[in-house]
Every structure is written in structure tokens, then in C-alpha cells.
Design a protein around this motif. Structure first.
Motif, short mmCIF file in Angstrom:
data_model
loop_
_atom_site.label_atom_id
_atom_site.label_comp_id
_atom_site.label_asym_id
_atom_site.label_seq_id
_atom_site.Cartn_x
_atom_site.Cartn_y
_atom_site.Cartn_z
N GLN A 665 -73.38 -44.68 -22.59
CA GLN A 665 -72.14 -44.43 -21.30
C GLN A 665 -72.43 -45.67 -20.41
OE1 GLN A 665 -73.42 -40.50 -19.71
NE2 GLN A 665 -72.18 -39.47 -21.30
N SER A 666 -73.08 -46.50 -20.54
CA SER A 666 -73.29 -47.54 -19.38
C SER A 666 -72.60 -48.64 -20.33
CB SER A 666 -74.43 -47.63 -18.69
OG SER A 666 -75.39 -48.20 -19.90
N VAL A 667 -71.36 -49.25 -20.18
CA VAL A 667 -70.92 -50.34 -20.75
C VAL A 667 -70.97 -51.56 -20.03
CG1 VAL A 667 -68.85 -51.41 -21.85
CG2 VAL A 667 -69.16 -48.77 -22.03
N ARG A 668 -71.95 -52.59 -20.67
CA ARG A 668 -72.22 -53.89 -20.04
C ARG A 668 -72.80 -53.65 -18.62
NH1 ARG A 668 -67.32 -54.33 -22.34
NH2 ARG A 668 -66.20 -54.26 -20.82
N GLY A 669 -73.60 -52.49 -18.42
CA GLY A 669 -74.46 -52.36 -17.40
C GLY A 669 -73.60 -51.52 -16.34
N ARG A 700 -73.50 -49.90 -11.28
CA ARG A 700 -73.94 -50.93 -12.25
C ARG A 700 -75.36 -51.65 -12.03
NH1 ARG A 700 -72.78 -56.35 -10.29
NH2 ARG A 700 -72.95 -57.19 -12.65
N ARG A 701 -75.95 -52.23 -12.86
CA ARG A 701 -77.14 -52.90 -12.95
C ARG A 701 -76.97 -54.22 -13.32
NH1 ARG A 701 -81.64 -49.76 -15.49
NH2 ARG A 701 -82.46 -49.23 -13.70
N LEU A 708 -76.54 -51.70 -8.21
CA LEU A 708 -75.21 -52.02 -7.20
C LEU A 708 -74.13 -50.89 -7.21
CD1 LEU A 708 -74.49 -55.76 -8.01
CD2 LEU A 708 -75.69 -55.05 -6.03
N LEU A 709 -73.85 -50.76 -6.21
CA LEU A 709 -72.84 -49.48 -6.02
C LEU A 709 -71.48 -49.90 -5.33
CD1 LEU A 709 -71.85 -46.46 -6.28
CD2 LEU A 709 -72.82 -46.07 -4.05
N ARG A 710 -70.55 -49.61 -6.11
CA ARG A 710 -69.15 -50.19 -5.39
C ARG A 710 -68.51 -48.84 -5.54
NH1 ARG A 710 -65.45 -53.15 -9.21
NH2 ARG A 710 -64.56 -51.03 -9.77
#
Length: 895
Positions: A665-669, A700-701, A708-710
Motif C-alpha cells: 500500500q506504500s508506493v515509493r515510500g 512518507r518515509r 514526513l507528513l504532508r
């Protein structure tokens, strides 16, 4: 006795059709063949005269007769000289008028091309035998008499055979029984006298054969064989041999049945003929059979036992090329025989050594018989000889060195090809009797090195020698003969004024390259001497030149002259044959010294040969770099992976929903998510659709593991696991999952703590009491966590006190950080004193104390997202204990 199988006649006819033919000399595999003049017939194998004498008595079953005939055909096909002569004789007995004990179906015929045609015709007469013309007995004396008579007759047609009669005369006798002339009147009046006279007559015929130089090689098959009689026949004939190789003296052989005849007779024939046999494979058509011809073979014949004339055969050389059945191809000469018979043979002169493929095909209904291929071959080798000194004086010791070469000048270098070889040399000349001496390749002086296929020996030139000398080398080994070409030398009288020595070390060169040598000359004459360097006995096709071709030796001293040998571009690959000689032009070209051309010619290096190390090294470096890039990419992807991370949505400090990120579920982090809080229902977290990240929050990581949170429509902010951050009207906490796992923690050390608490109340009434309380506690902490991350501990201190009005109980909670994570609890109790007044006060929290003095070390577990340790941590615990501290108790609710 009569023929009962017409196929037998065809079998023998086919065999004799291929009776002879040009044969082959073998060069080294892969050696390009240079041009050469047509070979003199004398270069081929020595011819023999032989008779195939076949028992046709009534004891033979049809299948035995067919096998016997096939075996005779194979023997005829195995002959490797077109100058040989052959005859075929059937025998039985004579028991009544009109019968004859023998019938010569083929007269003695020179086995050249025309003679093979005649043999093909005459063998058909075997088909006409019947009981009226031959009796059913076994008359050995008559059969041997007929064979010896034919083999000792002179050729009436002239030709090569008449000019050079065969040296060896051989009878091959095939039988399944014993002497039986009991019904033959010519041997006596009754069975007993006939047997006795038959045995006496047999001894007489064997003595005649011995005197005529005719060998007898009996081959018996079956269970009724008289072994004693067969042994007597072998020992009664001529006992000479084609060589001194063990086993080449005539002897009898017996096999179990006629099914073993073909193999046994070919082996016997090879021994008697100083040849060798290579057994190939067998199979039913269609099939590919194979047989190996060694490099030392110079003449050979591939025999194919087809049994059925309908079987068709195609031949392929070791290079995989289809060879012609007649004519020349790549330096070899081919001629096939017996294509329309049960036995076929391809004879090759100068065969390419290696594994030959024989492809067999047959129409339906003709594929039930097993076909066998074999090769009979002989290596007729020449000798390359050097003498040291090259022109000896009478009474001087001479060292003789010999190398072996095939007819094409290919030098033999593999000692395994010459197993059992014996080499000797004979010296002849004027003024002395011939001298024979042995040469060896055993590494003992004067031989330089064992198994280098260079045979060396010494002899002393007889003191009475004058004029020219002639050295002849003789070789004997299974399948090997020598051509007996002599090396001529000249006697030197007195002390020579000029001496010379050549030095030519082992070298490897390419066609078009050069090799170097040195010439040391001592000239004690009063004037200069002109010497000439020359190449002698070179490999056919080799293009060799010496520079300088001549050299001048100044008088009164020694001179060293370097020289080079240049190989032309067409020089064949392989071991270079021949020798370098230096001659004195002022002394009637007297040879001063000679040395072997010890050069291996190899193909020029290709681009790959020159640069393969650099290419392979560069490829290895690139492979390592690619592996590192791949490893880094994989590690980065793993660090960015958010699988297992849990999102907690909080409101007013309370968790209202969680969402765990699953694999993939995490695409490219990155993980886009949304908060659904419409309609008044409790807010929930959900994964946003792919491509909708612009309208969703994104967690994202980075490649370093940082979170990181956007927020939707906001700027990107860093996160720390376990710490809340604002998200609209809520808080978001990220826990666990993914990343690299922490290191395994160690069990925490024990710790102690102490605390002191005091409290008092004051109120406005007149009742005043006071008291002092103390407390103690036991604290324990146990942690399991993701490695060196931060986790939260929990502690409870309970204080209990009494006053004059009754007990009171109070608690206080606190939290503290523990390295390695985990939770801890503490309890404590004590007494207190309170003074009630109209106003009640509590001791400020700063005065409460009593924490653990030592924190537990990190525990292990699933890695925290903030760590960068690549190892997966195992489960671990941390534990600390300590004494509690008293605190000020909470007000008693009863007051």
C-alpha cells in the motif's frame, strides 16, 4: 557338404569387394594440410598375402555359416594395403568320386581397384556348392595344402606385387570342429587308419608351411572344438612375426559361438598384420555410430557389419564433414567397398584423427539387425634423426636422438600414443659389420627427459669405419611400424679444423612469426670459412627460411652467430618437424652439427585472446557496481517501506480510530490517507485512492528512514514515532512498523529508588493534629521495544496514612522516559500526619520524589521507524526495581 544360405555368398562377396584400397595417414587433429606430391605406393603399409580358409562342413547351421562368411568378409575388408593379395578357399572333405575336399572360390588376386572387382565376382561362386561336389567332413590337411600352394606361387600378371612380393604370408582358418576324414578313402581303408593318416598328413602340411614362411592362425568357435589340434596347427606353421611385439607370433583362439566370430577374427587379423583395432559403437538403423582413429594412424579402414545389404551408410570425419566414398578430400584419399553387401568398408589414406561418425539408415523391414562399426589402422612412422657429432671419427662415441613423425611430417608428442614402443637403430658402413643398439625415452643419460617422445642412445663408431655411414631406425609397437629410411652421415678423418654447435631452445610461434637460435663456431683454419644454415626434413607444407642463410667464421678463434627461422603464413599448426643443420661449404658440405626444430606452431591470438583479461576484469567491476547499486536500491526501498506502520487518530487525547498500512500500500515510500468525519459520525481513517494524493494527507518515509507528513494542502513536516502532531481538528500519532529493525536489547539492570513525602493540612477548627509519615515502595519496570528508540514508562505511587480521625489514601501518577521503551509501576505506602484547618493545602508536586535510580537498557522488538539499524531485533526485556519514596497523601475524602 553344400551351401544352404545364399546370403552367405553375398556377405563374402561384399567383403571382398572392399578387400583393399588406399589407406590413410593421420595428421594431427586440426592441423591444416599443406600441398604434397602424390605418395609412392611404397609409402603405404607393407603388403601381405593371405588366405581365408572357411570350414563348410555339415556341422555348421545356416546361421553359423552366415556369420562365418561375414567374419571372413570383415577380415578381407580390414586389409589396409592395395598391394596385398588375397584368396578365399572353402573346405569340407572328399568321400566319393566327383567330390573335392577344397574349392578355391577366389584365386590369389592383387587387391588393387581392378582386383577387388574380380574378387567381387568370384565370391558369388560360393553360392554353387553342393553335396555332389564336396563331402561333409573336415579335411584340414587338404585346406592347408591348398592355401600354402596359392600363397607361395609367383604372380603371373606382373605388376607391383610381382616386383615387390609380400613379406608376410598368412592363413586364417575358421572352423567349428575337429579333423574328420573318417569317410575319406584317400586316407586309408578304415576309419582308424584314415584318422591316423590324416593326422600324419596334417603334420606334413604344417612343416611345408613352416618351410615356406606361411603362418597359420586358427580360429575356432562352438563347443566341439579340438583345442589341441588348433594349437598344434598354430605352432606347426611359420613362427616368425611381423614385429617383436608380444602376441604377434601365431596362436590359436577359440570363442564361444559364431556370434563372436567377427570381433575375434578382426582382432586376430590386426595382431597378425601388425595393425591395431579400435572398437566402435553398435546400434540398429537409423542411428549414429562412432569410432575413434588416433593421431598416429597413417592407414586405416572403417568396417561396418551391416548384415543386411539394404542398410545405407554415410561417413563424417571428426570435423563433422561428410566425406566422399571415393576420391580425395582435405588431404585424405577415400575408397568404399561392399556398399551392396552385408559388410561395408571405407578405407582412408591420411585419415583425420579423432571421433568419426557413421550414420546408418535402412528402409522399413530392414531395421532389426544390430550394426557394428570398427576401425583397423596402422601407423607407419618415419624417424627424424640427429647425430652428435654430426660427422664422427672412427672410434668416437656418437649420441643418436630420434623423433617420430607421421607420413605427413607431424611430430608425435603424446607418449600414450606409443605405449609399448621399442626403438632400435642399426649402423652400417664400410669397414665394419652392422651394429645394432637400443634407444630409450626413460630420462636416463643420454636421454634428456623421460616421456618426451624423443628416443636417445649412444654407440661407438667402429675403428675400421671408412667413408659414409648409414643409420636406420626400427620401431615396433602394436599398430606401429617404421619406414626404414636411413640417415646418411660421413666419417671425419683426423681432428676437424672447424667445429660448430647449434642451440635452438623450445619455442612457440605463430604462422608468420620467427624463432631465434645461436650458432657457435670455432675456426682453427688459417682462413675464413663460409657456413650454410639449412632446414632439413621439414613438415610438408611448412614455409621456413633461415636468416642469415650463410655465415662467415673468421680464422683463429670462436664466433657466436645469432640466427632466426621465419615461419611462413601457410605453415601448418602443430608440432613442427625437421631439423636445422649447419654445413661447411669449404669441406664438401660436411655437416658440422644439427638440432631439432623444437617449435610448436599455434594460431595467432585473436582480439579476444589479447584483451579477454581486461574485458573480464571490466565486466567483473561493472557487475560489482551493478550489484552495489541494486543492493542500495533494495535497501532504500526497504527503508522507505511503510508496511506495518499504524496511524492513530486522536481527539482530546483519546484514540478514535487506527489504520495499519498493509504490504503493497506504500508506493515509493508514500501512503495517501484521508480522515472521514462527515455526517456527525466518529472520524475514521482510510486509505486514499491512488492518484488522489493532492487531495489527501500523505505520510512518507525518506531513504534515511525519516517520517514526513504532508497534510492536505499544507507543507511537509517531520514526524517522530509516538509523538502527536496536529492534523486538522485532530492529532495524528504514528507507531511501529516498517523500517529497519532495532538491535536486540539486553536485560535491564536492577535499580533502587527512595523517596520521602510529607504533607499536612490545616483547617480553621480548633482540632489540630499533626503527624509524620514515611513510605517505601517497590518499583518494577519491564520494557519491550524496538531498539534504541524512545518509549513511555508509567509509575504509580500510592501513599497511605492515618490520623486521629481515620485512614486516608492518595495516588499520584507520572510518566518518564525509558531508553528501550517499556512500562514500569511503583507502589508505596506510608503514614502521614495532617493538621486540619479551615484551609487545606497539599504539598507541591515538586517536593515529591522517589523515581528509579537506574533505568533498564533497551529491549528488542519490531524496529522503530526512526532507527536506521539494518538488523532485525529479537524480543527482549528490560527490568528495574527500586524502593519507593513517600509522597504527600491526597486529602482523605472523609474530611
Amino acid at each position: 557338404m553344400r551351401w544352404t544360405n545364399k546370403g552367405s555368398a553375398l556377405l563374402l562377396a561384399g567383403a571382398l569387394l572392399a578387400l583393399t584400397g588406399p589407406l590413410a595417414t593421420a595428421g594431427t587433429a586440426g592441423v591444416p594440410r599443406g600441398p604434397r606430391a602424390a605418395a609412392d605406393p611404397a609409402e603405404g603399409p607393407a603388403p601381405i598375402d593371405f588366405a581365408v580358409v572357411v570350414d563348410q562342413s555339415k556341422s555348421l547351421a545356416d546361421k553359423d555359416l552366415a556369420r562365418e562368411t561375414e567374419a571372413a568378409g570383415l577380415l578381407s575388408q580390414g586389409e589396409i594395403s592395395e598391394r596385398s593379395r588375397a584368396t578365399v578357399i572353402g573346405f569340407g572333405s572328399s568321400e566319393k568320386p566327383g567330390q573335392s575336399p577344397v574349392r578355391e572360390v577366389c584365386a590369389l588376386t592383387v587387391a588393387d581397384a581392378a582386383g577387388r572387382e574380380r574378387l567381387s565376382d568370384c565370391v558369388q561362386d560360393l553360392n554353387k556348392r553342393d553335396a555332389a561336389r564336396m563331402g561333409p567332413g573336415t579335411d584340414f590337411p587338404a585346406a592347408i595344402r591348398q592355401a600354402v600352394t596359392r600363397l607361395t606361387q609367383k604372380s603371373a600378371t606382373g605388376g607391383a606385387a610381382a616386383k615387390a612380393p609380400a613379406k608376410h604370408k598368412v592363413v586364417f582358418l575358421l572352423t567349428d570342429g575337429k579333423l574328420d576324414v573318417s569317410d575319406s578313402p584317400e586316407y586309408g581303408r578304415d576309419p582308424a587308419s584314415r584318422r591316423s593318416n590324416g593326422e600324419r598328413r596334417l603334420r606334413e602340411e604344417l612343416a611345408r608351411a613352416r618351410a615356406a614362411g606361411v603362418q597359420i592362425w586358427p580360429l575356432g568357435f562352438g563347443t566341439e572344438i579340438d583345442r589341441t589340434a588348433l594349437r598344434a596347427m598354430a605352432e606347426g606353421g611359420y613362427r616368425g612375426a611381423c614385429s617383436d611385439v608380444p602376441g604377434s607370433v601365431p596362436h590359436m583362439r577359440v570363442v564361444a559361438s559364431s556370434a563372436d566370430l567377427d570381433k575375434a577374427l578382426q582382432e586376430t587379423f590386426a595382431v597378425a598384420r601388425c595393425a591395431r583395432i579400435s572398437h566402435g559403437t553398435a546400434g540398429k538403423p537409423p542411428a549414429d555410430l562412432a569410432v575413434v582413429i588416433p593421431p598416429i594412424a597413417t592407414d586405416g579402414s572403417l568396417t561396418v557389419s551391416k548384415h543386411d545389404p539394404k542398410v545405407r551408410v554415410t561417413y563424417y570425419d571428426p570435423a563433422g564433414r561428410k566425406v566422399p566414398t571415393r576420391g580425395e578430400f582435405d588431404g585424405s584419399t577415400f575408397e568404399v567397398g561392399g556398399q551392396d553387401g552385408p559388410v561395408e568398408a571405407l578405407r582412408v589414406k591420411n585419415p583425420l584423427p579423432g571421433r568419426w561418425r557413421v550414420h546408418i539408415e535402412a528402409p522399413e523391414g530392414h531395421r532389426d539387425r544390430e550394426v557394428v562399426v570398427r576401425a583397423i589402422w596402422q601407423g607407419r612412422l618415419s624417424s627424424d634423426v640427429t647425430l652428435d657429432p654430426a660427422s664422427p671419427r672412427p672410434g668416437e662415441q656418437v649420441t643418436v636422438a630420434v623423433r617420430m613423425q607421421t607420413r605427413r611430417g607431424v611430430t608425435i608428442t603424446d607418449p600414450r600414443q606409443l605405449t609399448g614402443l621399442k626403438v632400435s637403430a642399426e649402423l652400417r658402413g664400410e669397414g665394419f659389420a652392422p651394429v645394432t643398439f637400443r634407444l630409450a625415452d626413460d630420462g636416463k643419460a643420454p636421454d634428456r627427459r623421460a616421456d618426451d617422445v624423443r628416443f636417445t642412445g649412444t654407440l661407438t663408431v667402429p675403428a675400421g669405419a671408412t667413408g659414409d655411414l648409414r643409420f636406420t631406425t626400427r620401431m615396433s609397437a602394436p599398430g606401429v611400424t617404421s619406414d626404414l629410411r636411413p640417415l646418411n652421415a660421413r666419417i671425419t678423418q683426423g681432428t676437424p679444423l672447424v667445429t660448430a654447435g647449434l642451440a635452438f631452445d623450445r619455442a612457440t610461434a605463430h604462422p608468420g612469426g620467427t624463432v631465434r637460435g645461436t650458432l657457435d663456431v670455432t675456426n682453427n683454419d688459417a682462413g675464413p670459412r663460409v657456413l650454410r644454415l639449412a632446414v632439413e626434413n621439414p613438415t610438408p607444407g611448412a614455409e621456413l627460411s633461415v636468416s642469415p642463410a650463410t655465415a662467415t667464421a673468421p680464422p683463429g678463434g670462436s664466433t657466436r652467430i645469432p640466427f632466426t627461422v621465419t615461419l611462413g603464413g601457410g605453415t601448418p599448426l602443430g608440432e613442427l618437424g625437421g631439423r636445422i643443420a649447419v654445413v661447411d661449404t669449404g669441406d664438401d658440405d660436411r655437416v658440422l652439427d644439427a638440432d631439432f626444430l623444437d617449435v610448436l606452431v599455434v594460431a595467432p591470438p585473436t582480439w579476444w585472446d589479447r584483451w579477454w583479461k581486461a574485458v573480464v576484469g571490466g565486466a567483473a567491476v561493472l557487475a560489482v557496481l551493478a550489484a552495489l547499486v541494486v543492493a542500495q536500491t533494495v535497501a532504500r526501498r526497504r527503508r522507505r517501506d511503510l508496511t506495518g506502520v499504524t496511524l492513530e487518530l486522536r481527539q482530546d487525547g483519546r484514540v478514535i480510530d487506527t489504520l495499519t498500512i498493509r504490504r503493497g500500500q506504500s508506493v515509493r515510500g508514500s501512503f495517501p490517507f484521508a480522515v472521514d468525519d462527515a455526517g456527525g459520525a466518529p472520524a475514521t481513517l482510510r486509505r486514499a485512492r491512488e492518484g488522489s494524493s493532492s487531495g489527501a494527507h500523505v505520510l512518507r518515509r525518506t531513504g534515511t528512514g525519516q517520517l514526513l507528513l504532508r497534510p492536505r494542502g499544507g507543507a511537509q513536516v517531520p514526524l517522530r514515532p509516538g509523538e502527536p502532531t496536529g492534523l486538522d481538528a485532530y492529532e495524528l500519532v504514528v507507531r511501529g512498523g516498517g523500517g529497519s529493525a532495532g538491535r536486540a536489547g539486553r536485560t535491564g539492570r536492577a535499580g533502587t529508588g527512595s523517596g520521602y513525602g510529607s504533607g499536612y493540612d490545616t483547617d480553621t477548627d480548633t482540632d489540630t493534629d499533626s503527624g509524620y509519615g514515611y513510605g517505601y515502595g517497590y518499583g518494577a519496570g519491564q520494557g519491550s521495544g524496538p531498539g534504541p528508540g524512545a518509549a513511555t514508562g508509567f509509575r504509580t505511587d500510592d501513599g497511605f496514612g492515618t490520623d486521629d480521625d481515620g485512614p486516608g489514601f492518595g495516588t499520584d501518577d507520572g510518566s518518564g522516559a525509558r531508553t528501550g521503551g517499556g512500562s514500569g509501576s511503583r507502589t508505596g505506602d506510608g503514614t502521614r500526619s495532617r493538621t486540619r484547618t479551615t484551609q487545606e493545602r497539599r504539598v507541591p508536586w515538586q517536593r515529591r520524589f522517589g523515581g528509579t535510580r537506574r533505568s533498564g537498557r533497551s529491549g528488542a522488538g519490531t524496529g522503530d521507524p526512526t532507527t536506521t539499524d539494518a538488523a532485525t531485533g529479537d524480543s527482549g526485556t528490560a527490568r528495574s526495581t527500586g524502593t519507593g519514596g513517600a509522597t504527600a497523601g491526597d486529602p482523605d475524602p472523609n474530611f
